[in-house]
Design a protein around this motif. Sequence first.
Motif, PDB file in Angstrom:
ATOM      1  N   UNK A 163       4.199   5.121   8.991  1.00  0.00           N
ATOM      2  CA  UNK A 163       3.718   6.147   8.061  1.00  0.00           C
ATOM      3  C   UNK A 163       2.781   7.095   8.810  1.00  0.00           C
ATOM      4  N   UNK A 164       3.339   8.010   9.568  1.00  0.00           N
ATOM      5  CA  UNK A 164       2.552   8.849  10.478  1.00  0.00           C
ATOM      6  C   UNK A 164       1.627   9.816   9.758  1.00  0.00           C
ATOM      7  N   UNK A 165       1.955  10.198   8.524  1.00  0.00           N
ATOM      8  CA  UNK A 165       1.157  11.198   7.816  1.00  0.00           C
ATOM      9  C   UNK A 165       0.147  10.602   6.841  1.00  0.00           C
ATOM     10  N   UNK A 217       0.844  -1.199   0.000  1.00  0.00           N
ATOM     11  CA  UNK A 217       0.000   0.000   0.000  1.00  0.00           C
ATOM     12  C   UNK A 217       0.879   1.249   0.000  1.00  0.00           C
ATOM     13  N   UNK A 218       0.494   2.233  -0.801  1.00  0.00           N
ATOM     14  CA  UNK A 218       1.194   3.508  -0.807  1.00  0.00           C
ATOM     15  C   UNK A 218       0.694   4.376   0.355  1.00  0.00           C
ATOM     16  N   UNK A 219       1.599   4.974   1.116  1.00  0.00           N
ATOM     17  CA  UNK A 219       1.184   5.808   2.258  1.00  0.00           C
ATOM     18  C   UNK A 219       0.958   7.269   1.851  1.00  0.00           C
ATOM     19  N   UNK A 220       0.003   7.510   0.950  1.00  0.00           N
ATOM     20  CA  UNK A 220      -0.251   8.879   0.506  1.00  0.00           C
ATOM     21  C   UNK A 220      -0.770   9.729   1.662  1.00  0.00           C
ATOM     22  N   UNK A 221      -0.282  10.959   1.732  1.00  0.00           N
ATOM     23  CA  UNK A 221      -0.703  11.866   2.803  1.00  0.00           C
ATOM     24  C   UNK A 221      -1.874  12.735   2.398  1.00  0.00           C
ATOM     25  N   UNK A 222      -2.263  12.715   1.122  1.00  0.00           N
ATOM     26  CA  UNK A 222      -3.409  13.494   0.655  1.00  0.00           C
ATOM     27  C   UNK A 222      -3.828  12.973  -0.712  1.00  0.00           C
ATOM     28  N   UNK A 223      -5.036  13.282  -1.105  1.00  0.00           N
ATOM     29  CA  UNK A 223      -5.486  12.866  -2.436  1.00  0.00           C
ATOM     30  C   UNK A 223      -4.740  13.631  -3.525  1.00  0.00           C
ATOM     31  N   UNK A 224      -4.293  14.867  -3.219  1.00  0.00           N
ATOM     32  CA  UNK A 224      -3.506  15.628  -4.186  1.00  0.00           C
ATOM     33  C   UNK A 224      -2.175  14.922  -4.457  1.00  0.00           C
ATOM     34  N   UNK A 225      -1.555  14.407  -3.404  1.00  0.00           N
ATOM     35  CA  UNK A 225      -0.302  13.674  -3.587  1.00  0.00           C
ATOM     36  C   UNK A 225      -0.540  12.422  -4.425  1.00  0.00           C
ATOM     37  N   UNK A 226      -1.641  11.746  -4.168  1.00  0.00           N
ATOM     38  CA  UNK A 226      -1.983  10.549  -4.944  1.00  0.00           C
ATOM     39  C   UNK A 226      -2.154  10.912  -6.415  1.00  0.00           C
ATOM     40  N   UNK A 227      -2.921  11.959  -6.699  1.00  0.00           N
ATOM     41  CA  UNK A 227      -3.181  12.321  -8.089  1.00  0.00           C
ATOM     42  C   UNK A 227      -1.919  12.803  -8.792  1.00  0.00           C
ATOM     43  N   UNK A 283      -1.544   0.543  -7.884  1.00  0.00           N
ATOM     44  CA  UNK A 283      -1.507   1.590  -6.858  1.00  0.00           C
ATOM     45  C   UNK A 283      -2.599   1.336  -5.824  1.00  0.00           C
ATOM     46  N   UNK A 284      -2.215   0.721  -4.717  1.00  0.00           N
ATOM     47  CA  UNK A 284      -3.136   0.552  -3.601  1.00  0.00           C
ATOM     48  C   UNK A 284      -3.042   1.757  -2.681  1.00  0.00           C
ATOM     49  N   UNK A 285      -4.177   2.324  -2.307  1.00  0.00           N
ATOM     50  CA  UNK A 285      -4.191   3.490  -1.418  1.00  0.00           C
ATOM     51  C   UNK A 285      -5.181   3.245  -0.284  1.00  0.00           C
ATOM     52  N   UNK A 286      -5.010   3.926   0.836  1.00  0.00           N
ATOM     53  CA  UNK A 286      -5.842   3.693   2.021  1.00  0.00           C
ATOM     54  C   UNK A 286      -7.239   4.295   1.858  1.00  0.00           C
ATOM     55  N   UNK A 287      -8.221   3.417   1.748  1.00  0.00           N
ATOM     56  CA  UNK A 287      -9.609   3.847   1.669  1.00  0.00           C
ATOM     57  C   UNK A 287     -10.349   3.520   2.963  1.00  0.00           C
ATOM     58  N   UNK A 288      -9.771   2.672   3.796  1.00  0.00           N
ATOM     59  CA  UNK A 288     -10.415   2.250   5.040  1.00  0.00           C
ATOM     60  C   UNK A 288      -9.566   2.574   6.248  1.00  0.00           C
TER      61      UNK A 288
END
Length: 232
Positions: A71-73, A11-21, A54-59
Motif C-alpha cells: 500500500x504505497x500511498x 487495516x484500511x490503507x486510506x491515502x488521506x483523511x478525506x478518503x477516509x471520511x 474501520x481500522x485506519x493508520x494512526x501510527x
Amino acid sequence: MNKITINGVEVFPFSSREQLMDYVDKNKSILIAINAEKVMNATDQTRAIINSNIGYCDGVGAVWALRQKGAKNVEKIPGCELWLDIINRYHNDKSFYLIGGKQEVIDATVKKLKQDFPGLNLVGYRNGYLKSDDERNALIDDVAQKKPDVVFVAMGSPKQELLMGDMQQRHKAIYQGLGGSFDVYTGYAQRAPKWWLDHNLEFAYRFFKNPKRIKRQAPILKLAIKLLFRKI
C-alpha cells in the motif's frame, strides 16, 4: 477498498483523511486508530472489534507495515486531528455525543467546541469514569435514546473500543475512539512539536519526554524487528 492484515488486524490503507471520511459517509461504523501497540497487543476480542469496523493508520508502525505489504500511498491519519475534521464536515447537519476525560476536561472540551463550531448540535456528554456496570449501562441507554449521528469516546484502549462495540449494538452511528484527544484539544496535554510530527517521530518525542513510557513504546520496536525480517 480492500483491507490489509497485520498480525491478524485488518487495516484500511486510506491515502488521506478525506478518503477516509468519504468512506465513512457510506459506512457508519467504529473508527479505530491503529498503531503498533494495537497491532502487537491485539487480543481475540479487540481483533474482532477492529476487523468488523474501520481500522485506519494512526501510527507510523502501521504505516510501515502497510507500505511493506504494497500500500504505497497509505498515509498516517492522526486521530487527534481527524475528530475535528469530522466535526468540521458534519457540524451543520449532524448531532454529536462526547464521552471521556476528567470532568474538567470534558467541560472545557464542550465549551471550546461551542466556541469553535457555533450551533454545534451536542445532544449529550459525560466524563470517562464509569464506576459501575450500572453507570455503563445507563450511558449506553442514553446514547440509544438520544440517537446521535456521531459519538466520540476518549477513554483509552481497549476500554473505549469495548464500550463503542456495546453501544453500536444498540444504536448505529459513526463512532471514533480518541484516547487523550480531549486533553490535547483543551491544552491539558501537549503534542510533540511540529518537527517531530512532520518526521513521524512523535513516538520518540514521547519517550524522550517520559522514559517511563518504555513499556508503551516496546510494541513499535517489536513491530519494526518483525518488519525488518518480514515476519508479519
